[in-house]
Design a protein around this motif. Sequence first.
Motif, PDB file in Angstrom:
ATOM      1  N   ASN A 122       9.205   5.811   5.098  1.00  0.00           N
ATOM      2  CA  ASN A 122       7.757   5.723   5.998  1.00  0.00           C
ATOM      3  C   ASN A 122       7.901   6.049   7.238  1.00  0.00           C
ATOM      4  OD1 ASN A 122       5.196   5.002   6.779  1.00  0.00           O
ATOM      5  ND2 ASN A 122       5.135   3.061   5.482  1.00  0.00           N
ATOM      6  N   LEU A 132       3.916   4.878   0.958  1.00  0.00           N
ATOM      7  CA  LEU A 132       3.054   4.947   2.168  1.00  0.00           C
ATOM      8  C   LEU A 132       1.690   4.240   1.721  1.00  0.00           C
ATOM      9  CD1 LEU A 132       3.054   8.775   2.554  1.00  0.00           C
ATOM     10  CD2 LEU A 132       4.651   7.299   3.353  1.00  0.00           C
ATOM     11  N   ILE A 133       1.626   3.523   0.570  1.00  0.00           N
ATOM     12  CA  ILE A 133       0.636   2.939   0.262  1.00  0.00           C
ATOM     13  C   ILE A 133       0.670   1.471  -0.557  1.00  0.00           C
ATOM     14  CG2 ILE A 133       0.307   4.067  -2.150  1.00  0.00           C
ATOM     15  CD1 ILE A 133      -2.814   4.171  -1.585  1.00  0.00           C
ATOM     16  N   TRP A 174      -7.118   1.245  -1.161  1.00  0.00           N
ATOM     17  CA  TRP A 174      -7.585   2.486  -1.151  1.00  0.00           C
ATOM     18  C   TRP A 174      -8.444   2.985  -2.355  1.00  0.00           C
ATOM     19  CZ3 TRP A 174      -5.193   6.518  -4.401  1.00  0.00           C
ATOM     20  CH2 TRP A 174      -5.577   7.728  -4.139  1.00  0.00           C
ATOM     21  N   PHE A 216       0.140  12.962  -3.438  1.00  0.00           N
ATOM     22  CA  PHE A 216      -0.592  12.203  -4.387  1.00  0.00           C
ATOM     23  C   PHE A 216      -1.260  13.263  -5.429  1.00  0.00           C
ATOM     24  CE2 PHE A 216      -3.614   9.599  -7.046  1.00  0.00           C
ATOM     25  CZ  PHE A 216      -2.669   8.350  -7.421  1.00  0.00           C
ATOM     26  N   PHE A 224      -0.149  11.195   2.613  1.00  0.00           N
ATOM     27  CA  PHE A 224      -0.277  10.389   1.219  1.00  0.00           C
ATOM     28  C   PHE A 224      -1.160  11.183   0.287  1.00  0.00           C
ATOM     29  CE2 PHE A 224      -3.142   8.179  -1.517  1.00  0.00           C
ATOM     30  CZ  PHE A 224      -2.143   7.368  -2.288  1.00  0.00           C
ATOM     31  N   HIS A 225      -2.270  11.953   0.631  1.00  0.00           N
ATOM     32  CA  HIS A 225      -3.141  12.527  -0.187  1.00  0.00           C
ATOM     33  C   HIS A 225      -2.433  13.840  -0.770  1.00  0.00           C
ATOM     34  CE1 HIS A 225      -5.871   9.804   1.336  1.00  0.00           C
ATOM     35  NE2 HIS A 225      -6.894  10.201   0.454  1.00  0.00           N
ATOM     36  N   HIS A 260      -0.418  10.271   8.537  1.00  0.00           N
ATOM     37  CA  HIS A 260       0.060   9.475   7.384  1.00  0.00           C
ATOM     38  C   HIS A 260      -0.952   9.765   6.267  1.00  0.00           C
ATOM     39  CE1 HIS A 260       2.201   6.001   5.745  1.00  0.00           C
ATOM     40  NE2 HIS A 260       0.796   5.714   5.141  1.00  0.00           N
ATOM     41  N   GLY A 293      -2.579   2.102  -4.656  1.00  0.00           N
ATOM     42  CA  GLY A 293      -2.072   3.535  -5.157  1.00  0.00           C
ATOM     43  C   GLY A 293      -1.441   3.405  -6.606  1.00  0.00           C
ATOM     44  N   LYS A 329       7.553   9.181  -3.635  1.00  0.00           N
ATOM     45  CA  LYS A 329       7.328   9.260  -2.225  1.00  0.00           C
ATOM     46  C   LYS A 329       6.035   8.719  -1.761  1.00  0.00           C
ATOM     47  CE  LYS A 329      10.076  13.632  -1.956  1.00  0.00           C
ATOM     48  NZ  LYS A 329      10.148  15.066  -1.672  1.00  0.00           N
ATOM     49  N   SER A 330       4.954   9.095  -2.571  1.00  0.00           N
ATOM     50  CA  SER A 330       3.407   8.672  -1.926  1.00  0.00           C
ATOM     51  C   SER A 330       3.614   7.050  -2.067  1.00  0.00           C
ATOM     52  CB  SER A 330       2.450   9.130  -2.947  1.00  0.00           C
ATOM     53  OG  SER A 330       2.422   8.675  -4.259  1.00  0.00           O
TER      54      SER A 330
END
Length: 203
Positions: free
Chosen positions: A178, A100-101, A187, A80, A76-77, A72, A105, A96-97
């Motif tokens: 997700n 996940l956050i 984050w 992003f 994300f990274h 996961h 983010g 999309k990212s």
Amino acid sequence: MIKNIETKIKLARFAVVMGLLAAVLIAVGAMYLSYSSAKEERSKIYVLDNGVPILLKRTDVAENRQVEYKSHVNMFHHLFFTVPPDNEFIKKNIEKSMYLIDDSGLKEYNNLRERGFYNQIMSSSAVLSIATDSVVVDPVTLEFQYFGKQRIDRKSSLIYRQLQTTGKLMEVIRSENNPHGVIITDWRTVMNKDIVNKRKKSF
């Protein structure tokens, strides 16, 4: 004579007690083996593939959860920090990212946009990509650290940056957007520094 009778009685009692203990141990062992065998059989699933049965085996969710956590964070990274000079591609990846956050983010994305980061990418035709070195997740606190290298390919130079971020993971319901059922929270970027800066030869 009496002593012999008493000795025989003691031996008989000892034999009876040992026999009972042996019977109990055998019964417990048989029950354990039966339970283990039934549990193992329940973990097996047969799936038909074009009429051919294929044996699959269930696994406990907890066994693979650490792998899912790391996947996961890695996903994300990748979304992003993969930034080509394509505005539509950037928007889709960021969208999309964001599934996940949490809002940390979105705050980072808005900061980059306000500083003109994405406009610079578009105007310079730079291509940004990222390679993961490692992801460390604490199984108790669910705090993580991400280590990676960002590659910035411009017309005149090639730059590599050491990237380190940190945050926490929170369990949520799985969804199509997700699939791991995890949200990154709090984050932030701990380190983002150039480690290689090569000038490209002009012809």
